[in-house]
Scaffold this motif. Structure first.
Motif, PDB file in Angstrom:
ATOM      1  N   PRO A 136       0.776  -1.125  -0.071  1.00  9.55           N
ATOM      2  CA  PRO A 136      -0.074  -0.015  -0.054  1.00  9.55           C
ATOM      3  C   PRO A 136       0.812   1.164  -0.020  1.00  9.55           C
ATOM      4  CG  PRO A 136       0.101  -1.045   2.245  1.00  9.55           C
ATOM      5  CD  PRO A 136       0.707  -2.122   1.168  1.00  9.55           C
ATOM      6  N   ALA A 137       0.185   2.407  -0.576  1.00 11.29           N
ATOM      7  CA  ALA A 137       1.194   3.427  -0.718  1.00 11.29           C
ATOM      8  C   ALA A 137       1.024   4.238   0.961  1.00 11.29           C
ATOM      9  CB  ALA A 137       0.154   4.414  -1.592  1.00 11.29           C
ATOM     10  N   THR A 138       1.986   4.130   1.414  1.00 14.94           N
ATOM     11  CA  THR A 138       2.061   4.766   2.829  1.00 14.94           C
ATOM     12  C   THR A 138       3.371   5.683   3.089  1.00 14.94           C
ATOM     13  OG1 THR A 138       3.236   2.860   3.602  1.00 14.94           O
ATOM     14  CG2 THR A 138       0.770   2.992   3.858  1.00 14.94           C
ATOM     15  N   SER A 139       3.482   6.201   3.975  1.00 12.00           N
ATOM     16  CA  SER A 139       4.793   7.099   4.272  1.00 12.00           C
ATOM     17  C   SER A 139       5.672   6.080   4.990  1.00 12.00           C
ATOM     18  CB  SER A 139       4.734   8.399   5.035  1.00 12.00           C
ATOM     19  OG  SER A 139       5.969   8.843   5.395  1.00 12.00           O
ATOM     20  N   HIS A 140       7.137   6.053   4.387  1.00 16.46           N
ATOM     21  CA  HIS A 140       7.882   5.026   4.963  1.00 16.46           C
ATOM     22  C   HIS A 140       8.696   5.632   6.344  1.00 16.46           C
ATOM     23  CE1 HIS A 140       8.583   2.311   1.448  1.00 16.46           C
ATOM     24  NE2 HIS A 140       7.336   2.420   1.700  1.00 16.46           N
ATOM     25  N   THR A 141       8.511   6.963   6.609  1.00 19.07           N
ATOM     26  CA  THR A 141       8.966   7.676   7.611  1.00 19.07           C
ATOM     27  C   THR A 141       7.919   7.602   8.830  1.00 19.07           C
ATOM     28  OG1 THR A 141       8.233   9.684   6.986  1.00 19.07           O
ATOM     29  CG2 THR A 141      10.594   8.939   6.323  1.00 19.07           C
ATOM     30  N   GLU A 142       6.730   7.494   8.512  1.00 17.03           N
ATOM     31  CA  GLU A 142       5.699   7.325   9.714  1.00 17.03           C
ATOM     32  C   GLU A 142       5.800   5.954  10.476  1.00 17.03           C
ATOM     33  OE1 GLU A 142       0.806   8.141   9.813  1.00 17.03           O
ATOM     34  OE2 GLU A 142       1.926   8.023   8.008  1.00 17.03           O
ATOM     35  N   THR A 143       5.623   6.286  11.674  1.00 19.57           N
ATOM     36  CA  THR A 143       5.274   4.951  12.566  1.00 19.57           C
ATOM     37  C   THR A 143       3.848   4.612  12.832  1.00 19.57           C
ATOM     38  OG1 THR A 143       7.436   5.374  13.609  1.00 19.57           O
ATOM     39  CG2 THR A 143       5.794   3.948  14.982  1.00 19.57           C
ATOM     40  N   TYR A 144       3.518   3.421  12.630  1.00 15.32           N
ATOM     41  CA  TYR A 144       2.331   2.965  12.741  1.00 15.32           C
ATOM     42  C   TYR A 144       2.235   2.262  14.220  1.00 15.32           C
ATOM     43  CZ  TYR A 144       0.037   4.155   8.344  1.00 15.32           C
ATOM     44  OH  TYR A 144      -0.305   5.023   7.220  1.00 15.32           O
ATOM     45  N   GLY A 145       0.882   2.449  14.793  1.00 10.37           N
ATOM     46  CA  GLY A 145       0.793   1.584  16.321  1.00 10.37           C
ATOM     47  C   GLY A 145      -0.169   0.389  15.821  1.00 10.37           C
ATOM     48  N   LEU A 146      -0.076  -0.653  16.318  1.00  8.40           N
ATOM     49  CA  LEU A 146      -0.749  -1.819  16.211  1.00  8.40           C
ATOM     50  C   LEU A 146      -1.420  -2.241  17.609  1.00  8.40           C
ATOM     51  CD1 LEU A 146      -2.166  -4.304  14.683  1.00  8.40           C
ATOM     52  CD2 LEU A 146      -0.001  -5.562  15.145  1.00  8.40           C
ATOM     53  N   ILE A 147      -2.871  -2.118  17.630  1.00  8.83           N
ATOM     54  CA  ILE A 147      -3.402  -2.585  18.736  1.00  8.83           C
ATOM     55  C   ILE A 147      -3.823  -4.117  18.339  1.00  8.83           C
ATOM     56  CG2 ILE A 147      -5.302  -2.289  20.286  1.00  8.83           C
ATOM     57  CD1 ILE A 147      -5.666   0.654  19.367  1.00  8.83           C
ATOM     58  N   ALA A 148      -2.988  -5.114  19.154  1.00  8.70           N
ATOM     59  CA  ALA A 148      -2.981  -6.521  18.945  1.00  8.70           C
ATOM     60  C   ALA A 148      -4.115  -7.180  19.918  1.00  8.70           C
ATOM     61  CB  ALA A 148      -1.778  -7.103  18.682  1.00  8.70           C
ATOM     62  N   GLY A 149      -5.089  -8.059  19.063  1.00  9.80           N
ATOM     63  CA  GLY A 149      -6.008  -8.789  19.963  1.00  9.80           C
ATOM     64  C   GLY A 149      -5.425 -10.214  19.669  1.00  9.80           C
ATOM     65  N   ASN A 150      -6.210 -11.214  19.585  1.00 10.93           N
ATOM     66  CA  ASN A 150      -5.687 -12.657  19.490  1.00 10.93           C
ATOM     67  C   ASN A 150      -5.795 -13.106  18.302  1.00 10.93           C
ATOM     68  OD1 ASN A 150      -8.621 -13.333  18.809  1.00 10.93           O
ATOM     69  ND2 ASN A 150      -9.067 -13.350  20.946  1.00 10.93           N
ATOM     70  N   GLY A 151      -5.275 -14.121  18.184  1.00  7.27           N
ATOM     71  CA  GLY A 151      -5.258 -14.730  16.521  1.00  7.27           C
ATOM     72  C   GLY A 151      -4.129 -14.440  15.615  1.00  7.27           C
ATOM     73  N   GLN A 152      -4.440 -14.867  14.507  1.00  4.42           N
ATOM     74  CA  GLN A 152      -3.238 -14.619  13.420  1.00  4.42           C
ATOM     75  C   GLN A 152      -3.080 -13.083  12.778  1.00  4.42           C
ATOM     76  OE1 GLN A 152      -5.024 -18.034  10.978  1.00  4.42           O
ATOM     77  NE2 GLN A 152      -2.975 -18.039  10.588  1.00  4.42           N
ATOM     78  N   PHE A 153      -4.435 -12.443  12.881  1.00  2.00           N
ATOM     79  CA  PHE A 153      -4.503 -11.030  12.236  1.00  2.00           C
ATOM     80  C   PHE A 153      -3.321 -10.318  12.714  1.00  2.00           C
ATOM     81  CE2 PHE A 153      -7.824  -7.567  11.076  1.00  2.00           C
ATOM     82  CZ  PHE A 153      -6.915  -7.231   9.922  1.00  2.00           C
ATOM     83  N   PRO A 154      -3.036  -9.981  13.808  1.00  2.00           N
ATOM     84  CA  PRO A 154      -1.832  -9.084  14.158  1.00  2.00           C
ATOM     85  C   PRO A 154      -0.599  -9.535  13.357  1.00  2.00           C
ATOM     86  CG  PRO A 154      -2.922  -9.494  16.234  1.00  2.00           C
ATOM     87  CD  PRO A 154      -3.598 -10.563  15.236  1.00  2.00           C
ATOM     88  N   PHE A 155      -0.222 -10.746  13.271  1.00  2.00           N
ATOM     89  CA  PHE A 155       1.006 -11.196  12.466  1.00  2.00           C
ATOM     90  C   PHE A 155       0.935 -10.807  10.961  1.00  2.00           C
ATOM     91  CE2 PHE A 155       0.519 -13.527  16.530  1.00  2.00           C
ATOM     92  CZ  PHE A 155       1.654 -13.515  17.291  1.00  2.00           C
ATOM     93  N   TYR A 156      -0.367 -10.913  10.486  1.00  2.00           N
ATOM     94  CA  TYR A 156      -0.574 -10.611   9.374  1.00  2.00           C
ATOM     95  C   TYR A 156      -0.296  -9.057   8.813  1.00  2.00           C
ATOM     96  CZ  TYR A 156      -2.263 -15.406   7.734  1.00  2.00           C
ATOM     97  OH  TYR A 156      -2.365 -16.602   7.513  1.00  2.00           O
ATOM     98  N   VAL A 157      -0.883  -8.214   9.725  1.00  2.00           N
ATOM     99  CA  VAL A 157      -0.696  -6.862   9.649  1.00  2.00           C
ATOM    100  C   VAL A 157       0.920  -6.465   9.626  1.00  2.00           C
ATOM    101  CG1 VAL A 157      -1.187  -4.590  10.732  1.00  2.00           C
ATOM    102  CG2 VAL A 157      -3.019  -6.364  10.385  1.00  2.00           C
ATOM    103  N   LEU A 158       1.512  -7.073  10.777  1.00  2.00           N
ATOM    104  CA  LEU A 158       3.060  -6.929  10.861  1.00  2.00           C
ATOM    105  C   LEU A 158       3.810  -7.018   9.928  1.00  2.00           C
ATOM    106  CD1 LEU A 158       3.550  -7.820  14.675  1.00  2.00           C
ATOM    107  CD2 LEU A 158       3.633  -5.451  13.491  1.00  2.00           C
ATOM    108  N   GLU A 159       3.342  -8.408   8.916  1.00  2.00           N
ATOM    109  CA  GLU A 159       4.194  -8.711   7.783  1.00  2.00           C
ATOM    110  C   GLU A 159       3.878  -7.806   6.700  1.00  2.00           C
ATOM    111  OE1 GLU A 159       6.316 -11.479   5.475  1.00  2.00           O
ATOM    112  OE2 GLU A 159       6.178 -11.228   7.779  1.00  2.00           O
ATOM    113  N   GLY A 160       2.625  -7.325   6.521  1.00  2.00           N
ATOM    114  CA  GLY A 160       2.276  -6.476   5.333  1.00  2.00           C
ATOM    115  C   GLY A 160       3.067  -5.116   5.553  1.00  2.00           C
ATOM    116  N   ALA A 161       3.085  -4.677   6.891  1.00  2.00           N
ATOM    117  CA  ALA A 161       3.682  -3.502   7.108  1.00  2.00           C
ATOM    118  C   ALA A 161       5.217  -3.431   6.969  1.00  2.00           C
ATOM    119  CB  ALA A 161       3.627  -2.863   8.505  1.00  2.00           C
ATOM    120  N   ARG A 162       5.786  -4.747   7.253  1.00  2.00           N
ATOM    121  CA  ARG A 162       7.200  -4.865   7.016  1.00  2.00           C
ATOM    122  C   ARG A 162       7.508  -4.847   5.387  1.00  2.00           C
ATOM    123  NH1 ARG A 162       9.961  -9.271  10.607  1.00  2.00           N
ATOM    124  NH2 ARG A 162       9.842  -7.452  12.035  1.00  2.00           N
TER     125      ARG A 162
END
Length: 299
Positions: A16-42
């Motif tokens: 996705p088009a995002t600013s590479h200098t920006e820091t995003y926060g992730l509010i992580a619940g249970n399950g796989q979803f937080p890990f997929y989001v981290l992988e996508g952000a990376r």
């Protein structure tokens, strides 16, 4: 599940088009979803820090190589202070917080307690909406939870080798009418149907438990599962999810068909999900969402 271990499981997708200098926060619940989001952000080259919920988040989050702050369910103030220290201006909420946790007796901090006192009702939409407002008050915008994983959204059409039978299609059509009403009331997003009669409705117990209950009631005979997005689904939170466990639960309950809202339902481990469904001759159908006059996604 460490992020590094998931790279092979994710389909290729444009970042996705995002600013590479920006820091995003992730509010992580249970399950796989937080890990997929981290992988996508990376993959997008975006720095992300994680506020992990002690009662929900998998301990493996500590092995993902990102900065993690553990917060109790009621520690809203601690989470916001962490994000502010890290310069977070946009946050993503990913992973379920079980509805029964609302009544778990978790001790809220001052920020959470003040927020709860303002609520007219304690349903999911009200609670999450209030959290969004608290974040916004500190200059933190909650954004679309699928921002870094749009490729995980269910496409429209039949996803499996087998198409729905006439009986299954009739149950799906009937189930969609009922499920949209239930979801619009913020009661649940899944119903289970047999012969155009509702066998079970999801409440706080979650999708899998509702499917299993339907299997017991219908003696595990030819059930159809319908899981929908809310009529005005807010893609920032509570996005419907299916995965391999959903299919395994359907097999246990005797369900043969699954319909989900295309473009607004996440499918985790899609190849494995479809392969398992094909092996057992189940059918999965992505239904285009019904247009809404004020369809709210990310505002």
């Amino acid at each position: 599940m460490p992020v590094a271990a998931m790279s092979d499981a994710l389909p290729d997708a444009p970042a996705p088009a995002t600013s590479h200098t920006e820091t995003y926060g992730l509010i992580a619940g249970n399950g796989q979803f937080p890990f997929y989001v981290l992988e996508g952000a990376r993959a997008a080259g975006v720095r992300m820090v994680v506020a992990a919920i002690r009662e929900e988040t998998a301990p493996d989050i500590d092995r993902t190589g990102v900065k993690v702050e553990w917060c109790g369910l009621g520690q809203l103030g601690k989470m916001i202070r962490f994000f502010r220290r890290e310069g977070v201006r946009r946050a993503i909420m990913a992973g379920q917080v079980k509805h029964r946790q609302i009544f778990s007796g978790a001790l809220p901090d001052w920020r959470m307690a003040t927020m709860l006192l303002k609520l007219a009702r304690n349903n999911t939409d009200s609670l999450l909406g209030a959290v969004v407002a608290e974040l916004a008050a500190d200059g933190i915008e909650l954004v679309d939870s699928t921002l870094f994983v749009p490729h995980l959204l269910a496409p429209a059409g039949v996803l499996t080798k087998r198409r729905p039978t006439a009986r299954e299609r009739a149950d799906i059509d009937y189930g969609l009418e009922v499920a949209q009403v239930i979801a619009g009331l913020d009661l649940g997003q899944t119903i289970v149907v047999r012969n155009r009669a509702v066998v079970a409705v999801e409440a706080m117990e979650g999708t899998d438990a509702a499917i299993l209950r339907a299997g017991e009631l219908a003696h595990r005979r030819e059930l159809t599962v319908v899981k929908v997005a809310k009529p005005q689904q807010d893609m920032r939170f509570d996005v419907p999810v299916i995965g391999r466990a959903t299919i395994e639960t359907m097999l246990t309950a005797g369900a043969t068909a699954l319909a989900v809202t295309a473009g607004k339902t996440l499918i985790f481990d899609r190849d494995a999900v479809i392969a398992l469904a094909n092996r057992h001759k189940l059918t999965i159908l992505g239904i285009p969402p019904t247009p809404q006059p004020h369809d709210h996604t990310d505002s």
